[in-house]
Design a protein around this motif. Sequence first.
Motif, PDB file in Angstrom:
ATOM      1  N   ALA A 113       0.807  -1.234   0.000  1.00  0.00           N
ATOM      2  CA  ALA A 113       0.000   0.000   0.000  1.00  0.00           C
ATOM      3  C   ALA A 113       0.835   1.277   0.000  1.00  0.00           C
ATOM      4  CB  ALA A 113      -1.016   0.047   1.139  1.00  0.00           C
ATOM      5  N   SER A 114       1.825   1.378   0.872  1.00  0.00           N
ATOM      6  CA  SER A 114       2.658   2.570   0.876  1.00  0.00           C
ATOM      7  C   SER A 114       3.969   2.295   1.597  1.00  0.00           C
ATOM      8  CB  SER A 114       1.935   3.738   1.554  1.00  0.00           C
ATOM      9  OG  SER A 114       2.213   3.733   2.938  1.00  0.00           O
ATOM     10  N   ARG A 146     -14.987  14.252  13.182  1.00  0.00           N
ATOM     11  CA  ARG A 146     -14.422  15.511  12.686  1.00  0.00           C
ATOM     12  C   ARG A 146     -13.430  15.230  11.546  1.00  0.00           C
ATOM     13  NH1 ARG A 146      -9.903  17.594  14.597  1.00  0.00           N
ATOM     14  NH2 ARG A 146     -10.098  16.478  16.566  1.00  0.00           N
ATOM     15  N   ARG A 147     -12.497  14.321  11.796  1.00  0.00           N
ATOM     16  CA  ARG A 147     -11.484  14.026  10.783  1.00  0.00           C
ATOM     17  C   ARG A 147     -12.095  13.391   9.537  1.00  0.00           C
ATOM     18  NH1 ARG A 147      -6.879  10.927  14.344  1.00  0.00           N
ATOM     19  NH2 ARG A 147      -6.005  12.740  15.403  1.00  0.00           N
ATOM     20  N   LYS A 193     -13.688  13.028  17.687  1.00  0.00           N
ATOM     21  CA  LYS A 193     -12.419  13.210  16.965  1.00  0.00           C
ATOM     22  C   LYS A 193     -12.484  12.564  15.589  1.00  0.00           C
ATOM     23  CE  LYS A 193      -8.699  10.701  17.835  1.00  0.00           C
ATOM     24  NZ  LYS A 193      -7.607  10.132  18.653  1.00  0.00           N
ATOM     25  N   TRP A 194     -13.000  11.337  15.546  1.00  0.00           N
ATOM     26  CA  TRP A 194     -13.009  10.627  14.262  1.00  0.00           C
ATOM     27  C   TRP A 194     -14.095  11.127  13.322  1.00  0.00           C
ATOM     28  CZ3 TRP A 194      -8.889   8.585  12.431  1.00  0.00           C
ATOM     29  CH2 TRP A 194      -7.922   8.128  13.315  1.00  0.00           C
ATOM     30  N   ARG A 232      -9.054  -0.697   5.941  1.00  0.00           N
ATOM     31  CA  ARG A 232      -7.627  -0.481   5.710  1.00  0.00           C
ATOM     32  C   ARG A 232      -7.368   0.991   5.454  1.00  0.00           C
ATOM     33  NH1 ARG A 232      -3.665  -2.724   1.141  1.00  0.00           N
ATOM     34  NH2 ARG A 232      -1.961  -3.352   2.501  1.00  0.00           N
ATOM     35  N   THR A 233      -6.402   1.578   6.150  1.00  0.00           N
ATOM     36  CA  THR A 233      -6.084   2.989   5.945  1.00  0.00           C
ATOM     37  C   THR A 233      -5.321   3.153   4.627  1.00  0.00           C
ATOM     38  OG1 THR A 233      -3.900   2.991   6.999  1.00  0.00           O
ATOM     39  CG2 THR A 233      -5.813   3.230   8.449  1.00  0.00           C
ATOM     40  N   PRO A 234      -5.247   4.396   4.095  1.00  0.00           N
ATOM     41  CA  PRO A 234      -4.545   4.606   2.826  1.00  0.00           C
ATOM     42  C   PRO A 234      -3.090   4.119   2.852  1.00  0.00           C
ATOM     43  CG  PRO A 234      -5.811   6.552   3.403  1.00  0.00           C
ATOM     44  CD  PRO A 234      -5.896   5.625   4.576  1.00  0.00           C
ATOM     45  N   VAL A 235      -2.476   4.118   4.045  1.00  0.00           N
ATOM     46  CA  VAL A 235      -1.087   3.653   4.109  1.00  0.00           C
ATOM     47  C   VAL A 235      -0.969   2.182   4.475  1.00  0.00           C
ATOM     48  CG1 VAL A 235      -0.005   5.888   4.497  1.00  0.00           C
ATOM     49  CG2 VAL A 235      -0.866   4.602   6.440  1.00  0.00           C
ATOM     50  N   GLY A 236      -2.105   1.499   4.570  1.00  0.00           N
ATOM     51  CA  GLY A 236      -2.033   0.041   4.662  1.00  0.00           C
ATOM     52  C   GLY A 236      -2.266  -0.578   6.025  1.00  0.00           C
ATOM     53  N   LYS A 237      -2.591   0.225   7.046  1.00  0.00           N
ATOM     54  CA  LYS A 237      -2.839  -0.369   8.366  1.00  0.00           C
ATOM     55  C   LYS A 237      -4.287  -0.824   8.488  1.00  0.00           C
ATOM     56  CE  LYS A 237      -2.365   0.220  13.273  1.00  0.00           C
ATOM     57  NZ  LYS A 237      -1.256   0.129  14.203  1.00  0.00           N
ATOM     58  N   LYS A 290     -13.425  10.486  21.634  1.00  0.00           N
ATOM     59  CA  LYS A 290     -12.849   9.714  20.519  1.00  0.00           C
ATOM     60  C   LYS A 290     -13.813   9.699  19.331  1.00  0.00           C
ATOM     61  CE  LYS A 290     -10.526   5.323  19.654  1.00  0.00           C
ATOM     62  NZ  LYS A 290     -10.223   3.980  20.174  1.00  0.00           N
ATOM     63  N   ARG A 303     -14.574  15.423   7.285  1.00  0.00           N
ATOM     64  CA  ARG A 303     -13.822  16.354   6.444  1.00  0.00           C
ATOM     65  C   ARG A 303     -13.177  15.631   5.272  1.00  0.00           C
ATOM     66  NH1 ARG A 303     -10.472  19.825  10.842  1.00  0.00           N
ATOM     67  NH2 ARG A 303     -12.180  21.046  11.706  1.00  0.00           N
ATOM     68  N   GLU A 304     -12.651  14.445   5.521  1.00  0.00           N
ATOM     69  CA  GLU A 304     -11.995  13.688   4.455  1.00  0.00           C
ATOM     70  C   GLU A 304     -12.992  13.281   3.364  1.00  0.00           C
ATOM     71  OE1 GLU A 304      -8.682  12.745   4.390  1.00  0.00           O
ATOM     72  OE2 GLU A 304      -8.279  13.810   6.246  1.00  0.00           O
ATOM     73  N   LYS A 331     -12.031  14.421  -0.247  1.00  0.00           N
ATOM     74  CA  LYS A 331     -10.830  14.072  -1.015  1.00  0.00           C
ATOM     75  C   LYS A 331     -11.173  13.072  -2.116  1.00  0.00           C
ATOM     76  CE  LYS A 331      -7.208  15.157   2.075  1.00  0.00           C
ATOM     77  NZ  LYS A 331      -7.303  14.392   3.333  1.00  0.00           N
TER      78      LYS A 331
END
Lengths: 164, 140
Positions: free
Chosen positions: A144-145, B114-115, B111-112, B84-89, B108, B118-119, B65
């Motif tokens: 992925a990255s 809000r983030r 927080k999520w 899965r997050t964009p960076v693979g986690k 919590k 927006r995304e 986005k």
Amino acid sequence: MTTLIRSIAVGAALFAAGAVMLERARAGSDEFFPPVTDPLTRQECGSCHMAFPPGLLPARSWQKMMGELDNHFGEDASVDAATAKQITTYLVAHAADSTGYGDMRRWLRGVPASAAPQRITELPKWVREHREVSPREWTRKEIASKANCVACHVDGERGYFEDD
Amino acid sequence: MQIRPRFLFLAALTMMSAAQAAQAAPRDDILAGYAAQAKAADAAFAGFSAARGEALHRDRHSGGKPDSPSCTSCHGENTRAAGRTPVGKAIEPVAVSVAPTRYTDAAKVEKWFRRNCREVLGRECTPREKGDWLAFMTTQ
């Protein structure tokens, strides 16, 4: 009985001293980076990517990054002020150029003192250590990255980044 | 001093259901908080809808986005499977049935929202949207 307790105490002390020395020896190598031990840092910095060991960047890089979390590589990773302060303190205390824990200065070879690099993957040492990884390999779906260290370094969460 | 197995079993059962109740209560409080806000914003507000929440979760939105037009861009189509997050986690599944400790910490949750709003939407979510989405996840 006192002899027994004394020998246990001496044994424990020797063991602890050995553990500290081993930790320092490992911290001096290119392959072991002490993992994040602060629970708050581990949780907040480990939600989207692995909680990268603080020894992978110098203190000035962490300070810059923690001041720009609302635009963290294009993502909103902002936290409240108290949380940011606590995390920054931890990262700075354990940064590559800190004297607090081990000595990661070799990892920063080639980084100008005036620069506060943000991408670990752009450090000269990181690039050098990964020069044998082919471009095709990076495009594998499960990677992925380049921020996904543990896709290849299976013990990365525990701080081990040897060749895999 | 002997403890009967049956007593142990009952005690374990009581503790398990108590633990589940303990997680449901803060989640209900969070939902009640959003309901109060939604009511304040619109007097005609008549409760949250899991169906609206599902639409919000699955629809492709514009305004956010390009890489994340939908909640499912990262959380996946199956609410009970890991995302899965964009960076693979890996991301813990969003469905309450498989992740019972989720949505029990109000800060919590905020927080999520809000983030991630927006995304995905390019703006913060409204209290009604947050409640709808949570209502959907509690049915999952």
